[in-house]
Design a protein around this motif. Sequence first.
Motif, mmCIF file in Angstrom:
data_model
loop_
_atom_site.group_PDB
_atom_site.id
_atom_site.type_symbol
_atom_site.label_atom_id
_atom_site.label_comp_id
_atom_site.label_asym_id
_atom_site.label_seq_id
_atom_site.Cartn_x
_atom_site.Cartn_y
_atom_site.Cartn_z
ATOM 1 N N ARG A 238 -2.399 -10.912 -2.867
ATOM 2 C CA ARG A 238 -3.122 -10.877 -1.593
ATOM 3 C C ARG A 238 -3.941 -12.132 -1.346
ATOM 4 O O ARG A 238 -4.653 -12.229 -0.357
ATOM 5 N N LEU B 111 0.880 4.293 -2.730
ATOM 6 C CA LEU B 111 0.587 5.663 -2.316
ATOM 7 C C LEU B 111 1.481 6.691 -2.999
ATOM 8 O O LEU B 111 1.187 7.873 -2.971
ATOM 9 N N GLU C 8 -4.903 -0.975 -8.147
ATOM 10 C CA GLU C 8 -5.601 0.058 -7.399
ATOM 11 C C GLU C 8 -7.012 -0.394 -7.098
ATOM 12 O O GLU C 8 -7.698 -0.920 -7.959
ATOM 13 N N ASP D 195 0.825 -1.206 0.000
ATOM 14 C CA ASP D 195 0.000 0.000 0.000
ATOM 15 C C ASP D 195 0.863 1.261 0.000
ATOM 16 O O ASP D 195 0.499 2.268 -0.596
ATOM 17 N N ASP D 196 2.026 1.175 0.656
ATOM 18 C CA ASP D 196 2.950 2.318 0.629
ATOM 19 C C ASP D 196 3.420 2.593 -0.787
ATOM 20 O O ASP D 196 3.488 3.738 -1.234
#
Lengths: 240, 221
Positions: B154, B85, B220, B81-82
Amino acid sequence: MTEARKPHRPDALTWGLLGLGLFLLPAGLYVALTAPPDVNQGFLVRIMYLHVPTAWLGYLAFFVTFLYSLLYLFRQNPKHDRVALASAEIGLVFMGLALVTGMLWARPTWGVYWTWEPRLTTTAILFAVYVGYFLLRGAIEDPELRRKAAAAVGILGFINVPISYMSVKWWRSLHQTQSIDLTTGRINMAPEMFQALMFNLLIFTLLYLAFVRFRGFLAEREAGGEEAEALGLEARKEEA
Amino acid sequence: MRKVFLLALRDLRLEVRDRAGLLSVLAFFAVMLFIMALALGPDEGPLRQAAPGVLWVALAFGSTLLATRAFALEVEEGTLDDLLLTPGSKEWIYFGKLLFQMLLLLPLAALALLMAAGLFYLPLERGLYLFLTLALGVLGYTSVATFYAGLLARLRGREVLLPLLLFSLVVPVVLAAVRATTGLLEGLPLAEVAPWWQLLLVFDVVYLTASALLFPVILEG
């Protein structure tokens, strides 16, 4: 739920297409069975009237899946995903039929059911790609991720369709080259046979359209059920 | 461009520091080639004939072991997620991971080729061309593998799902690569091998563009 209309049964167009397709199917069979025998293959050639339409529909169905997968990724509308799913499922069935009819034809003609020839191999791979498509769908629980992942496979997997279609030209081996060459528009067959084939292609396409609409409708209901289930779970959680 | 290199180098450093992944893949190549050589018998002829197929199957299997690793750490540490971002387009994540895979896999593939040469009586006079085939084939393979690894990162059960999805899709690449390798080993003139390289190149370009375009959309939420 964004859609206001909640259909409880398939619409008139679906029934119409299905009815017309089923009504014409015996006529197609009749035409196929009365078409003149081939110079080289004799009566065996009649498998072609089933084999070519099923293979063509497999390609068409996977193309529709490709198209609607792209649409889904850009618009994020679950409806597009449902069409892609419906089409892939029907494509898989028809591709399987094409493989089976091809094998039935190959046994008397080539002497074997299966040989590792490019057209056969690429078609089998194509089949495997879309089996993977459904394995993936089954493995992901999060509906949004499932739709996205499926769309990705639907798009990447389609790359194999042109390879499969062109394989008879690129490798030039055992399999017949196309009787109707889409790349040059040349037709290499007798007119009576061509008409019979076209008639059958038309009937199968009608049936395909009906099936896709039907399956899409079913998928919509399934999705509705899934949503209701999720809502029910949440409600139960709140109660507890 | 800088981001791509930074990401690839960071992953590479982590991977080399850990070594477990690298060594297991190398050991996998060795064991697989050895078993196949043993299974196919001691005669030189059949061994040499089977070698390209065995080599490419070993590479395909081995690289799926690596592909899951490209994203495994990110998911474990929660850094995916970093990465997402960071401002700007997201293709660079895909290219960074791809570069990382290539940097790992190419030397490993070259080693596998040497091992295969030893075990399967392969002539290595045209080593440079063989390496070119390796590079083209591995690139086609990795482009899809990286994409799917990101897609499945995931999920539970990704180790099983990845090869299932991947193998059917990259069969054209493996097929063309095997044909090119066979041609080179049989000593065919380069003009007869070149079409297979062209085909490989076409696959590489198609898979690369398609994956790079799809990757940001998939990742995303």
